[in-house]
Design a protein around this motif. Structure first.
Motif, short mmCIF file in Angstrom:
data_model
loop_
_atom_site.label_atom_id
_atom_site.label_comp_id
_atom_site.label_asym_id
_atom_site.label_seq_id
_atom_site.Cartn_x
_atom_site.Cartn_y
_atom_site.Cartn_z
N ARG A 26 -17.86 44.57 45.92
CA ARG A 26 -16.46 44.68 45.90
C ARG A 26 -15.68 42.66 45.78
NH1 ARG A 26 -18.95 47.38 50.45
NH2 ARG A 26 -18.70 45.42 51.22
N SER A 27 -16.10 41.33 45.08
CA SER A 27 -16.28 40.20 45.92
C SER A 27 -15.99 40.03 44.15
CB SER A 27 -17.41 39.88 45.87
OG SER A 27 -18.74 39.63 44.28
N VAL A 28 -14.81 40.47 43.78
CA VAL A 28 -14.81 39.88 42.43
C VAL A 28 -13.24 39.17 42.10
CG1 VAL A 28 -13.36 40.73 40.08
CG2 VAL A 28 -15.39 41.77 40.22
N ARG A 29 -12.57 39.93 42.59
CA ARG A 29 -11.72 38.32 43.40
C ARG A 29 -11.81 37.32 44.02
NH1 ARG A 29 -7.11 38.41 40.67
NH2 ARG A 29 -5.83 37.87 42.38
N ALA A 30 -12.91 37.07 45.02
CA ALA A 30 -13.06 36.17 46.18
C ALA A 30 -14.44 34.72 45.04
CB ALA A 30 -14.21 36.69 47.33
N CYS A 31 -15.02 35.84 43.41
CA CYS A 31 -15.79 34.60 43.13
C CYS A 31 -13.70 33.64 42.70
CB CYS A 31 -15.77 35.59 42.25
SG CYS A 31 -17.05 34.24 40.72
N PRO A 32 -14.98 32.37 42.61
CA PRO A 32 -14.15 30.84 42.17
C PRO A 32 -13.85 31.84 40.58
CG PRO A 32 -15.26 30.41 43.34
CD PRO A 32 -16.12 31.81 43.40
N ALA A 33 -12.85 31.13 40.55
CA ALA A 33 -11.78 31.32 39.05
C ALA A 33 -12.88 30.19 38.11
CB ALA A 33 -10.26 31.19 39.41
N VAL A 34 -13.30 29.58 38.80
CA VAL A 34 -14.31 28.97 37.15
C VAL A 34 -15.13 29.37 36.99
CG1 VAL A 34 -15.02 27.35 38.83
CG2 VAL A 34 -14.42 26.27 36.70
N VAL A 77 -20.91 37.08 49.94
CA VAL A 77 -21.63 38.57 49.29
C VAL A 77 -22.93 38.56 50.49
CG1 VAL A 77 -22.25 39.41 47.87
CG2 VAL A 77 -19.90 37.64 47.29
N LEU A 78 -23.20 37.21 50.15
CA LEU A 78 -25.63 37.77 50.94
C LEU A 78 -25.08 37.51 51.97
CD1 LEU A 78 -27.80 38.44 49.05
CD2 LEU A 78 -28.04 36.04 48.80
N GLY A 79 -24.02 36.07 53.13
CA GLY A 79 -24.64 36.06 54.37
C GLY A 79 -25.03 37.11 55.00
N PRO A 80 -24.09 38.13 55.00
CA PRO A 80 -24.13 39.21 56.28
C PRO A 80 -25.80 40.35 55.98
CG PRO A 80 -21.82 39.27 55.55
CD PRO A 80 -22.58 38.70 54.37
N THR A 108 -3.54 29.12 43.58
CA THR A 108 -3.26 29.91 45.18
C THR A 108 -5.14 29.52 46.01
OG1 THR A 108 -2.93 32.49 43.79
CG2 THR A 108 -4.24 31.91 46.36
N LEU A 109 -6.34 29.54 45.56
CA LEU A 109 -6.45 28.25 45.84
C LEU A 109 -6.74 26.97 46.57
CD1 LEU A 109 -9.39 30.24 43.66
CD2 LEU A 109 -9.60 30.93 45.88
N SER A 110 -6.47 26.32 45.30
CA SER A 110 -5.98 24.55 45.96
C SER A 110 -5.10 24.50 47.22
CB SER A 110 -5.41 23.82 44.52
OG SER A 110 -4.50 24.60 44.37
N LEU A 111 -3.96 25.78 47.77
CA LEU A 111 -3.04 25.98 48.56
C LEU A 111 -3.59 26.10 49.53
CD1 LEU A 111 -0.28 27.58 46.67
CD2 LEU A 111 -0.30 25.08 47.10
N GLN A 112 -4.96 27.15 49.39
CA GLN A 112 -5.56 27.78 50.63
C GLN A 112 -7.27 26.88 49.99
OE1 GLN A 112 -5.70 31.72 49.47
NE2 GLN A 112 -3.27 32.17 49.83
N ALA A 113 -6.85 25.87 50.47
CA ALA A 113 -7.95 25.02 50.75
C ALA A 113 -9.15 25.10 51.48
CB ALA A 113 -8.33 23.33 50.78
N VAL A 130 -22.35 23.45 43.96
CA VAL A 130 -20.96 23.36 44.35
C VAL A 130 -20.32 23.96 43.75
CG1 VAL A 130 -20.00 20.99 43.08
CG2 VAL A 130 -22.35 21.04 42.60
N ALA A 131 -20.06 25.13 42.54
CA ALA A 131 -18.41 25.71 42.89
C ALA A 131 -18.92 26.79 43.46
CB ALA A 131 -18.11 25.69 41.57
N GLY A 132 -20.40 27.53 43.39
CA GLY A 132 -20.13 28.78 43.89
C GLY A 132 -20.73 29.69 45.03
N MET A 133 -21.13 28.33 45.87
CA MET A 133 -22.15 28.32 47.22
C MET A 133 -21.25 29.11 47.96
SD MET A 133 -25.12 27.43 48.07
CE MET A 133 -26.05 26.64 47.82
N ARG A 134 -20.31 28.80 48.53
CA ARG A 134 -19.05 29.19 49.53
C ARG A 134 -19.22 31.46 48.96
NH1 ARG A 134 -16.55 27.68 53.22
NH2 ARG A 134 -15.99 25.38 52.36
N TYR A 135 -18.78 32.06 47.54
CA TYR A 135 -19.30 32.50 47.75
C TYR A 135 -20.54 33.13 47.78
CZ TYR A 135 -19.41 36.33 44.11
OH TYR A 135 -19.07 37.40 43.39
#
Length: 759
Positions: A428-436, A366-369, A559-564, A357-362
């Motif tokens: 390289r993905s630490v900052r891309a991982c959702p805060a929660v 990371v994995l898609g490419p 920040t993430l809520s402002l960049q939904a 639920v919370a990490g699929m976009r992350y």
């Protein structure tokens, strides 16, 4: 109060299918239809008579649906796909299996006379004499009739039969939504108790007419109610002989129907408060409800309960606290570090749901490419010497065939490249991982380190994190990318083997390269240098991942809520109706679309500046367009009001039925609470001076078909439905009521509604 129905569908596999190709094999796939409406298409499994799909879906739909049917077809590149057979399950059949229909079902022949759909609008009345009473049947209109002609439509007429007499309506050319408004009368003879049969047919000039369905009425019963009017569902001709079962193969299915009555939010507040209080107080509080739920919930439904709890606490902003409580409960009963989170406990299942639920976009970022590169390479990869097939590789030079040693070395080189690229992307993905997600892993890391503080358990906190991140999230996604929406189709056999070997390597890294994991498959040894390097990279990544304070967590969430992120995005073809010219698919223009909770926007490319096409507050419906309108069955329409309130329609073409239903589903979810949603619409286009579907000349006509605004597919990024999750938990607790009270450990309370019995 709202009544909701949902279908949980798992299409497992098929067996003993007939061969449709000259090679003696088939290329089977499944189409799932609800009341003849295609909603799902599985991937094609090539060159097999025993395909495995393993695909899961959840469909939300109206409680009034009648049947769900599974069609198995053979894909052909040069001609129309061959229909192999179908399995049809009625709503009553599914309702008679509270735990779901599960097992093998024989495929039956698809008979055109049984493939009926749609409804007919009739008015029936008994008129008194003299000289004798008469039966008047008014045939008004029909909707959603089956298209029987090659142009994607029908030429319907209605035949009305009673007591040996037959009368027919006029023929409406090229319409599945005909309007007749014709009336017929029959004399009612005393003592005759026959039936009135209303049949719909598709007229054909050269061949025989095609059956479209029928409705049969008991005439004596009509006398008790002098006037009866309504929409009646067309039925197949039950008198036809059924094809014997078993000669078309079988389909293994798991289908579960859930009917829920969701009450207003305040009805669930006592239960929600009790659960939230227990999570907030943690192990220091007196609460025992969550441990009891885990203890009493059977293994088969633990995943559902874990998902319901997780979504409920996500909606309350307490997901991290809920998972922290589960971590503490599991650690308290674990004595051996190597068994931590290895069972299907409530903690493990809840974390799996949480990451999806919370990490699929992350995960996709990371994995898609990496997955795309594996699919594009199409290289033969094998590390197990006992499975190497040199003939699949080809020649290394002009004349010399590749040796087994060269195959193994090339395979190891390819896998080292994929694994290294994945570990680098992860680092390289630490900052891309959702805060929660980061904050939850921080809690897990700290709790495990407190429980196992000795030097010999130095790696245990890292393994606890990787047991979820690598073993239960990344590795399953690598092995089955379609199930995680990373690819539209299943991998072929060669690519599947590469993905499996890559997943094994990721698991070895996640296990911190223990001797036990290395000893299982010694032939993985060529990857050991990359695995050892990966362990160091992964530990460094986890150290940075869990290094997040509360202030940074709040800042990142803000920040993430402002960049939904968009609800859905991707390329579509757009056409807007203008003037009286022909509407052909060649006039569609390809653009990149982005759907948010505010608007549907488009741009020339994904990186171009987007312009708001439609404000979602003005959208009144999102529906399919019938095939004949544009020569494609993958077109949808978005009906909305412009800035001055005039009705407008945007037509958008998708590339396949799955993409069409995904976009429709996403649009319907974000407009679900719009106050001016339509109840009916036109599935055709207004061409020239009339609607192509029903031939009505009034452009402002309300519509000839029902909208399907509540029919949606469940996705990982769906908006949270707090009341539905509370209702599902409440129903689960009702099933455990006797066991809960027999424990006599629930906290006493004087507040009404806190008990299961009082809810």
């Amino acid at each position: 109060m709202a009544k909701r129905s949902s279908l949980s569908i798992r299409i497992v596999e098929g067996k003993n299918l007939p061969a449709k190709d000259i090679t003696g094999s088939s290329d089977p796939y499944c189409i799932v239809k609800v009341d003849n409406e295609p909603i799902i298409r599985t991937a094609t499994v090539w060159k097999t008579l025993s395909p495995f799909w393993g695909e899961e879906y959840q469909v939300h739909l109206l409680p009034t649906f009648h049947t769900v049917a599974f069609y198995v077809l053979d894909e052909d590149a040069l001609s129309r796909d061959d229909v192999i057979g179908k399995v049809c399950l009625s709503r009553d059949t599914l309702a008679s299996h509270p735990k779901g229909f599960c097992g093998w079902a024989h495929l039956t022949e698809v008979d055109p006379d049984e493939e009926v759909q749609g409804e007919i609008h009739l008015r029936l009345e008994v008129l008194p004499g003299p000289p004798a009473p008469r039966l008047r049947c008014s045939v008004l209109e029909a909707r959603d009739l089956a298209p029987k002609d090659r142009n994607g439509t029908s030429d319907p007429f209605v035949r009305v039969r009673y007591n040996g007499r037959t009368q027919e309506t006029s023929i409406v050319k090229k319409s599945c939504y005909p309007r007749w408004n014709e009336t017929f009368e029959f004399e009612l003879e005393e003592g005759v108790s026959g039936a009135l049969c209303v049949e719909a047919w598709d007229w054909d000039l050269v061949s025989r007419n095609d059956f479209l369905g029928k409705v049969v009425f008991n005439v004596p019963r009509l006398g008790a109610a002098p006037l009866e009017e309504g929409w009646f569902r067309l039925q197949p001709d039950q008198a036809k002989h059924q094809q014997p079962e078993g000669n078309l193969g079988s389909l293994q299915l798991e289908v579960r129907l859930r009917d829920e009555t969701v009450l207003p939010s305040y009805c669930y507040q006592p239960l929600v408060r009790l659960l939230c209080q227990e999570v907030t107080l943690g192990t220091q509080g007196p609460g025992q409800l969550i441990p009891l739920i885990e203890e009493l919930t059977s293994t088969e439904c633990r995943q559902d309960v874990a998902t319901n709890l997780l979504k409920l606490f996500l909606g309350q902003g307490l997901a991290k606290d809920f998972l922290d409580l589960l971590f503490q409960l599991e650690l308290a009963r674990t004595s051996e570090a190597n068994t931590l989170f290895r069972s299907n406990s409530l903690a493990s299942k809840s974390m799996e749901s949480f990451l999806k639920v919370a990490g699929m976009r992350y995960l996709h970022g990371v994995l898609g490419p990496i997955i795309d590169r594996v699919f594009e390479d199409k290289k033969y990869v094998e590390l197990d010497p006992s499975k190497v097939e040199v003939k699949d590789v080809g020649c290394s030079g002009l004349h010399r065939p590749t040796t087994e040693a060269e195959v193994l070395e090339q395979s190891a080189h390819t896998l080292r490249g994929h694994l290294g690229a994945l570990l680098s992307a992860l680092s390289r993905s630490v900052r891309a991982c959702p805060a929660v997600v980061r904050a939850t892993f921080r809690q897990l890391f700290l709790r495990v380190r407190e429980r196992f503080p000795s030097a010999q358990h130095e790696n245990v906190p890292f393994i606890a994190v990787t047991s979820f991140l690598c073993l239960r999230f990344f590795s399953p996604a690598i092995m089955a990318p379609k199930l995680f929406h990373l690819r539209e189709r299943h991998a072929d056999a060669r690519t599947s083997r590469t993905l499996l070997l890559l997943a094994k390597a990721v698991q070895n890294v996640g296990n911190m390269d223990t001797l036990a994991s290395r000893a299982k498959e010694a032939w993985m040894e060529p990857l050991q240098p990359t695995v050892r390097q990966g362990v160091a990279q992964l530990k460094d990544f986890i150290t940075k991942l869990v290094d997040i304070g509360e202030k940074e967590e709040l800042d990142l969430q803000r920040t993430l809520s402002l960049q939904a992120p968009p609800v859905k995005e991707g390329p579509l073809f757009i056409h807007r109706t203008k003037g009286k010219g022909p509407l052909m698919s060649s006039s569609f223009k390809k653009l990149h679309f982005s759907l948010t909770t505010e608007a549907l926007s488009c741009a020339k490319t994904p990186s171009s500046k987007k312009s708001a096409l439609i404000k979602l507050a003005s959208v009144r419906a999102a529906e399919k367009v019938e095939e004949k309108s544009f020569g494609s069955s993958h077109v949808m329409q978005v009906i909305y009001s412009d800035d001055v309130g005039r009705p407008q329609t945007a037509y958008l073409q998708c590339k396949c039925v799955n993409e069409l239903n995904q976009w429709l589903s996403a649009l319907r979810k974000v407009i679900m609470n719009n106050p001016s949603l339509l109840g009916s619409y036109h599935p055709g286009v207004f061409r020239g001076d009339k609607w192509s579907c029903c031939h009505q000349r009034d452009r402002t006509d309300l519509g000839c078909d029902k909208t399907r605004s509540r029919v949606t597919l469940q996705e990982w990024n769906d908006p949270l439905d707090h009341d539905l999750e509370a209702q599902l938990l409440y129903r689960h607790l009702q099933g455990l009521e006797a066991e809960l009270w027999s424990t006599q450990t629930l906290p006493p309370t004087t507040e009404p509604g806190l008990s299961v019995q009082g809810l």
